[in-house]
Scaffold this active site. Structure first.
Site, mmCIF file in Angstrom:
data_model
loop_
_atom_site.group_PDB
_atom_site.id
_atom_site.type_symbol
_atom_site.label_atom_id
_atom_site.label_comp_id
_atom_site.label_asym_id
_atom_site.label_seq_id
_atom_site.Cartn_x
_atom_site.Cartn_y
_atom_site.Cartn_z
ATOM 1 N N SER A 1 37.794 57.202 47.854
ATOM 2 C CA SER A 1 37.797 56.115 46.869
ATOM 3 C C SER A 1 36.510 56.063 46.052
ATOM 4 C CB SER A 1 37.986 54.779 47.590
ATOM 5 O OG SER A 1 37.005 54.654 48.604
ATOM 6 N N THR B 1 34.428 44.420 46.916
ATOM 7 C CA THR B 1 35.333 45.555 47.012
ATOM 8 C C THR B 1 36.742 45.002 47.204
ATOM 9 O OG1 THR B 1 35.953 47.504 48.312
ATOM 10 C CG2 THR B 1 34.766 45.769 49.495
ATOM 11 N N GLY B 2 37.709 45.700 46.654
ATOM 12 C CA GLY B 2 39.083 45.215 46.740
ATOM 13 C C GLY B 2 39.769 45.356 45.401
ATOM 14 N N THR C 1 32.840 53.721 42.389
ATOM 15 C CA THR C 1 34.229 53.847 42.855
ATOM 16 C C THR C 1 35.035 54.728 41.909
ATOM 17 O OG1 THR C 1 36.220 52.612 43.481
ATOM 18 C CG2 THR C 1 34.996 51.773 41.606
HETATM 19 N N1 GLY Z 1 37.234 47.335 43.336
HETATM 20 C C1 GLY Z 1 37.402 48.541 42.670
HETATM 21 C C2 GLY Z 1 38.497 48.576 41.723
HETATM 22 O O1 GLY Z 1 39.385 47.733 41.710
HETATM 23 O O2 GLY Z 1 38.521 49.505 40.948
#
Ligand code: GLY
Length: 299
Positions: free
Chosen positions: A47, A200-201, A167
């Site tokens: 990720s 995060t999420g 990310t």
């Molecule tokens: N939290 C990372 C995303 O939704 O891309």
């Protein structure tokens, strides 16, 4: 006194690297960047950067950010392709440009001008990510999954707090989609007047509720890092639930200016890692703030 915390178990390598720098009197920005580099290069983290999920065009598009709480300077990049270390581009935006956020081609050209090394597709895209993409295409599935951001906070000996994120965002995301991780106040925020927070999420939900700015504002108002994280995740979940949506993919970690940390989530299986001066590395599983069978509490 120094301290560092980051999201997900895969960040243990990152906080250990950050701690090494902080222990030797290094800056919070150096610590955050070095820590995140390890995760960005790790092909087993699916990720973040190298090895990350692919978008709906089969491309690896990356988001990253850094914020310095002593200056409120921010750098972020979104939808960047062809680089292993988007956090380094974000840091360069923060330190060497007059802007806060650069996206896509503009961010890539800026990185070239800054002398930041490109990486080729063979290095960045792992066979597992390609296979998952081919399977999704074959199934005609555009299900968007996986948003596990590395978010890291570092407080250095000089009393500066810095946070950073990186990310690949969700798998099968629409090309050009930007998550919360490069959006100031949503996926990250730092201010020496209160502390720092990273999230995060599901980026869409985290952005709707500006989680990280809220958490820092609460710490500024005197709440502990733990109280701030819990209040923000609970409030965000309830706010979204009130609109009729199901919200079960937000987690965050916070740190105050004394290096105390806190964390909260609204789902199972969130873990953070942390190291404080004179402390051992910690890997801590966080219990969901909302725990009634996965459904948000009644509001
Ligand atoms: N939290 C990372 C995303 O939704 O891309």
């Amino acid at each position: 006194m120094w301290s560092t915390i980051a999201t997900w178990p895969f960040s243990l390598q990152a906080v250990e690297a950050a701690a090494q720098i902080l222990k030797n009197g290094g800056s919070a920005a150096d610590a955050a960047e070095a820590g995140i580099h390890l995760v960005e290069s790790d092909p087993n983290v699916d990720s973040v950067a190298r090895g990350g999920w692919l978008n709906a065009n089969g491309e690896l598009e990356l988001d990253a950010a850094m914020m310095d709480g002593s200056t409120l300077r921010v750098g972020a990049v979104a939808a960047v392709q062809g680089f292993e270390h988007p956090v380094t581009i974000a840091r360069a935006v923060m330190e060497k440009s007059i802007h806060n956020i650069l996206v896509g081609k503009g961010a890539e050209e800026f990185a070239d001008r800054m002398g930041i090394e490109r990486a080729d597709e063979e290095r960045l895209i792992m066979p597992a990510a390609r296979k998952l993409y081919e399977e999704n295409i074959a199934k005609l599935s555009d299900e968007v999954k996986g948003h596990d951001t590395i978010g890291l906070i570092a407080l250095d000996e000089s009393g500066t707090i810095v946070c950073a994120t990186s990310t690949s965002g969700a798998s099968m995301k629409t090309p050009g989609r930007v998550g919360d991780s490069p959006i100031i106040g949503s996926g990250f925020y730092a201010s020496n007047t209160g502390g720092a927070a990273v999230a995060t999420g599901l980026g869409e939900d985290i952005m709707r509720t500006c989680c990280c700015f809220r958490a820092v504002a609460l710490m500024e108002a005197g709440l502990s890092a733990q109280e701030a994280a819990e209040k923000v995740v609970l409030t965000a979940t309830q706010q979204i639930a009130k609109t009729g949506y199901y919200c079960d993919n937000i987690a965050m970690v916070c740190m105050d200016m004394n290096g105390n940390v806190g964390a909260a989530c609204n789902h199972q299986d969130f873990t953070y890692t942390a190291i404080r001066e004179n402390g051992e590395p910690q890997v801590v599983e966080v219990l969901p703030i909302i725990d009634n069978g996965g459904k948000p509490r009644e509001v």
